[in-house]
Design a protein around this motif. Structure first.
Motif, PDB file in Angstrom:
ATOM      1  N   ALA A  68      -5.884  -2.912  -3.729  1.00  0.00           N
ATOM      2  CA  ALA A  68      -7.062  -3.380  -4.474  1.00  0.00           C
ATOM      3  C   ALA A  68      -7.694  -2.254  -5.288  1.00  0.00           C
ATOM      4  N   LYS A  69      -7.514  -1.019  -4.844  1.00  0.00           N
ATOM      5  CA  LYS A  69      -8.045   0.173  -5.523  1.00  0.00           C
ATOM      6  C   LYS A  69      -6.982   1.260  -5.446  1.00  0.00           C
ATOM      7  N   PRO A  70      -5.979   1.244  -6.317  1.00  0.00           N
ATOM      8  CA  PRO A  70      -4.855   2.175  -6.207  1.00  0.00           C
ATOM      9  C   PRO A  70      -5.255   3.657  -6.276  1.00  0.00           C
ATOM     10  N   GLY A  71      -6.450   3.964  -6.737  1.00  0.00           N
ATOM     11  CA  GLY A  71      -6.912   5.340  -6.745  1.00  0.00           C
ATOM     12  C   GLY A  71      -7.315   5.848  -5.374  1.00  0.00           C
ATOM     13  N   THR A  72      -7.391   4.957  -4.398  1.00  0.00           N
ATOM     14  CA  THR A  72      -7.692   5.326  -3.011  1.00  0.00           C
ATOM     15  C   THR A  72      -6.382   5.447  -2.276  1.00  0.00           C
ATOM     16  N   SER A  73      -6.098   6.642  -1.748  1.00  0.00           N
ATOM     17  CA  SER A  73      -4.793   6.870  -1.136  1.00  0.00           C
ATOM     18  C   SER A  73      -4.907   7.862   0.026  1.00  0.00           C
ATOM     19  N   VAL A  74      -3.873   7.858   0.857  1.00  0.00           N
ATOM     20  CA  VAL A  74      -3.754   8.801   1.966  1.00  0.00           C
ATOM     21  C   VAL A  74      -2.286   9.171   2.134  1.00  0.00           C
ATOM     22  N   LEU A  75      -2.052  10.330   2.722  1.00  0.00           N
ATOM     23  CA  LEU A  75      -0.691  10.714   3.066  1.00  0.00           C
ATOM     24  C   LEU A  75      -0.370  10.347   4.518  1.00  0.00           C
ATOM     25  N   ILE A  76      -1.399  10.307   5.351  1.00  0.00           N
ATOM     26  CA  ILE A  76      -1.227   9.943   6.756  1.00  0.00           C
ATOM     27  C   ILE A  76      -2.062   8.677   6.995  1.00  0.00           C
ATOM     28  N   PRO A  77      -1.415   7.504   7.051  1.00  0.00           N
ATOM     29  CA  PRO A  77      -2.183   6.281   7.254  1.00  0.00           C
ATOM     30  C   PRO A  77      -2.711   6.180   8.679  1.00  0.00           C
ATOM     31  N   GLY A  78      -3.778   5.401   8.817  1.00  0.00           N
ATOM     32  CA  GLY A  78      -4.352   5.161  10.144  1.00  0.00           C
ATOM     33  C   GLY A  78      -5.495   6.048  10.477  1.00  0.00           C
ATOM     34  N   ARG A  96     -16.706   3.227   4.644  1.00  0.00           N
ATOM     35  CA  ARG A  96     -15.523   3.240   3.768  1.00  0.00           C
ATOM     36  C   ARG A  96     -14.361   3.975   4.444  1.00  0.00           C
ATOM     37  N   ALA A  97     -14.643   5.099   5.083  1.00  0.00           N
ATOM     38  CA  ALA A  97     -13.592   5.839   5.788  1.00  0.00           C
ATOM     39  C   ALA A  97     -13.022   5.001   6.928  1.00  0.00           C
ATOM     40  N   TRP A  98     -13.882   4.279   7.628  1.00  0.00           N
ATOM     41  CA  TRP A  98     -13.419   3.411   8.708  1.00  0.00           C
ATOM     42  C   TRP A  98     -12.516   2.312   8.165  1.00  0.00           C
ATOM     43  N   GLN A  99     -12.872   1.729   7.030  1.00  0.00           N
ATOM     44  CA  GLN A  99     -12.052   0.700   6.406  1.00  0.00           C
ATOM     45  C   GLN A  99     -10.676   1.253   6.024  1.00  0.00           C
ATOM     46  N   ILE A 100     -10.651   2.449   5.461  1.00  0.00           N
ATOM     47  CA  ILE A 100      -9.374   3.089   5.112  1.00  0.00           C
ATOM     48  C   ILE A 100      -8.556   3.318   6.376  1.00  0.00           C
ATOM     49  N   HIS A 101      -9.215   3.815   7.412  1.00  0.00           N
ATOM     50  CA  HIS A 101      -8.538   4.063   8.689  1.00  0.00           C
ATOM     51  C   HIS A 101      -7.903   2.781   9.231  1.00  0.00           C
ATOM     52  N   GLN A 102      -8.620   1.679   9.163  1.00  0.00           N
ATOM     53  CA  GLN A 102      -8.143   0.408   9.709  1.00  0.00           C
ATOM     54  C   GLN A 102      -7.027  -0.213   8.867  1.00  0.00           C
ATOM     55  N   HIS A 103      -7.132  -0.133   7.551  1.00  0.00           N
ATOM     56  CA  HIS A 103      -6.214  -0.883   6.685  1.00  0.00           C
ATOM     57  C   HIS A 103      -5.053  -0.067   6.118  1.00  0.00           C
ATOM     58  N   SER A 104      -5.164   1.246   6.091  1.00  0.00           N
ATOM     59  CA  SER A 104      -4.114   2.046   5.443  1.00  0.00           C
ATOM     60  C   SER A 104      -2.729   1.896   6.068  1.00  0.00           C
ATOM     61  N   PRO A 105      -2.583   1.620   7.363  1.00  0.00           N
ATOM     62  CA  PRO A 105      -1.225   1.402   7.879  1.00  0.00           C
ATOM     63  C   PRO A 105      -0.526   0.194   7.259  1.00  0.00           C
ATOM     64  N   GLU A 106      -1.293  -0.719   6.679  1.00  0.00           N
ATOM     65  CA  GLU A 106      -0.713  -1.913   6.059  1.00  0.00           C
ATOM     66  C   GLU A 106      -0.499  -1.752   4.553  1.00  0.00           C
TER      67      GLU A 106
END
Length: 128
Positions: A118-128, A23-33
């Motif tokens: 798809a899951k707005p409760g999942t967020s980051v301040l620093i994408p990637g 899941r962390a890897w998926q966030i890492h890959q997709h959060s810049p988009e």
């Protein structure tokens, strides 16, 4: 029989860790988009901790950071705690390193919050 229980417990932990890492890897890959909204930092701190609590004077202490922020997606208030994809804590032996990581995020600051559409409760301040 008791050996089997131990094996199942180990397998369970390995599977759980694998799912969390994936899941962390998926966030890492997709959060810049991901899209972003403006949010506000509500907690930002660096603190020393060891196996026995927040004791600075012990030889095995490490510094951690913690950030919390609030934001809204489609009128629904949300709270985030993830600075970046791989966890919300930063472990280091150096106080200056921990302080430098949270310096851009003081309490009250307006920040871009990148969220998973798809899951707005999942967020980051620093994408990637």
């Amino acid at each position: 029989m008791s050996d089997d229980i131990g094996k199942y417990i180990v397998i369970g932990f390995v599977l759980l860790f694998g799912v969390l890492a994936w899941r962390a890897w998926q966030i890492h890959q997709h959060s810049p988009e991901w899209p972003y909204v403006m949010g506000e930092v509500t907690l930002s701190r660096a603190y020393s901790q060891n196996d026995f609590g927040e004791d600075l004077g012990t030889p095995n202490h490490r510094w951690q950071t913690e950030v919390q922020y609030r934001y809204e997606v489609n009128g629904i208030p949300m709270t985030g705690k993830r600075l970046r994809a791989f966890g919300r804590h930063h472990f280091t032996q150096e106080e200056a390193e921990a302080e430098a990581e949270i310096a851009p995020f003081p309490v009250g600051k307006q920040v871009k919050v990148y969220y998973d559409p798809a899951k707005p409760g999942t967020s980051v301040l620093i994408p990637g």
